[in-house]
Design an enzyme around this catalytic site. Sequence first.
Site, PDB file in Angstrom:
ATOM      1  CB  CYS A 117      -0.909   0.001   1.230  1.00  0.00           C
ATOM      2  SG  CYS A 117      -1.840   1.544   1.410  1.00  0.00           S
ATOM      3  CB  CYS A 138      -2.070   4.611   4.263  1.00  0.00           C
ATOM      4  SG  CYS A 138      -3.523   3.974   3.412  1.00  0.00           S
ATOM      5  CB  SER A 139       0.370   0.766   6.317  1.00  0.00           C
ATOM      6  OG  SER A 139       1.449   1.677   6.287  1.00  0.00           O
ATOM      7  CB  CYS A 140      -4.431  -0.794   2.802  1.00  0.00           C
ATOM      8  SG  CYS A 140      -5.143   0.860   2.860  1.00  0.00           S
TER       9      CYS A 140
END
Lengths: 246, 227
Positions: free
Chosen positions: A143, A146-148
């Site tokens: 991601c 962000c950090s999905c």
Amino acid sequence: MLNFGSNDVQLCGTPKFYWNSRGVARRVTGMAHDDPHSDDPHHAHAHLPPDPALRVKALETILTKRGLIDPAALDEIIDIYQNKIGPQNGARVVAKAWSDPAFKAQLLADADQVLREMDIYGRQGEHMVVVENTPETHNMVVCTLCSCYPWPVLGIPPAWYKSDAYRARAVREPRKVLADFGITLPEGTKVRVWDSTAEVRYLVLPMRPAGSDGLDEEALAALVNRDCMVGTALATSPGDLAGDTA
Amino acid sequence: MSRVHDMGGRFGDGPVEVDVEDAPVFKEEWHARALALTLASAGLGQWNIDTSRHMRERLSPQDYTAFSYYEKWLAGVAGLLVETGVLTVQDLQTPEADGGCHPLAERRLSAERVAGVLASGGPSDRASDVAPQFKPGDKVRTLTHAGNRFVDGGHTRLPSYAAGAVGEVVLYHGTHVFPDRSAHGLGDAPEPLYAVAFPATALWVIAEDDGDEVVLDLWQSYLELAS
């Protein structure tokens, strides 16, 4: 003036204790500071202690006192992500897919349905797609914005997944990133990187390792490490299992 | 026109520091607390996932770069609490003050509700009257410039590195909440969402391997048919 001692916090939620001076307090605050960012929400954190451990403690104190969070609920959330939801869930799914071709076909066609039936569904995994690694295609998930990450199957993402280096590089030079993980793909395998830009979450179905014939689902699940389900590792070979020295 | 979080393809970050598989889920106790506090605060229902992401994105580049992951979360939740009026800056400055009961206290997430709330999640698919214009196999081109069309500097999920590129639709995901509107209180505005595969050669000046691909999930508003 009403005095809300620790016992009174229990009364939070009963409407008669609405705090009617909040609006006034907010306006006063706006005038009381020379800091040009004092009303700037994305600088709100600057009004909390700089040390992050103290910062979270301060926020928890404020929110608890105002009756907005229940510390016991925080304990419960932590317990769930620390002890109950993690890569062992994804490993169960992968091991079953390796063992049962009909299940694998269903999983690739409609992962949400299959995962719901296995009771592996929830926050940050509401729309799941499973992508299969083959000798022709190696899938890898990132991601960049962000950090999905698919929490119900893999838990909370590891630090490397959230790092700037991984987020920045995985899309442009996935093979060099794989080299950081000690992985070199065979000649002729193409890389397909999935950048999780929406609420769809991707799980990689790794290739079943050689030498795993005849193993039952539980033994197979032990070969499924977290990183191979993100696509930054391969499944563990039976001979390489940690502790398997007998 | 980009923001600091939009880092896909950026040069200069160095190697990925790989942590071991059995590293603790939360390296520090406050990491766990920050995550739980953020989720519990979201349960008050004053913001959605898109406003929440956008709050973190609006951190200054200096803060965004200097902050660890959970420090960004903390800054995000503090910002959201103030921006939505749940707390004031003064509240943040005086954590020991006795502010009294809050009108939203009745929405507090109780320990008993946690498991159910996490297990039901928050699906983003919604019925929509926007008809899908594309189907798997179609060639599509992304907007020339990534950026929110409704709010200057607003939230968007088209990364800069994928702007102005031609790819092929590989999956249709149905109709989902459109973050460019949802992040700014402009409604869910659900519309078709697709997975689009781009050849590495369409995205990078020098592709690492000509046969490689990057797939992104992209809303219909980001796309046009490429002839």
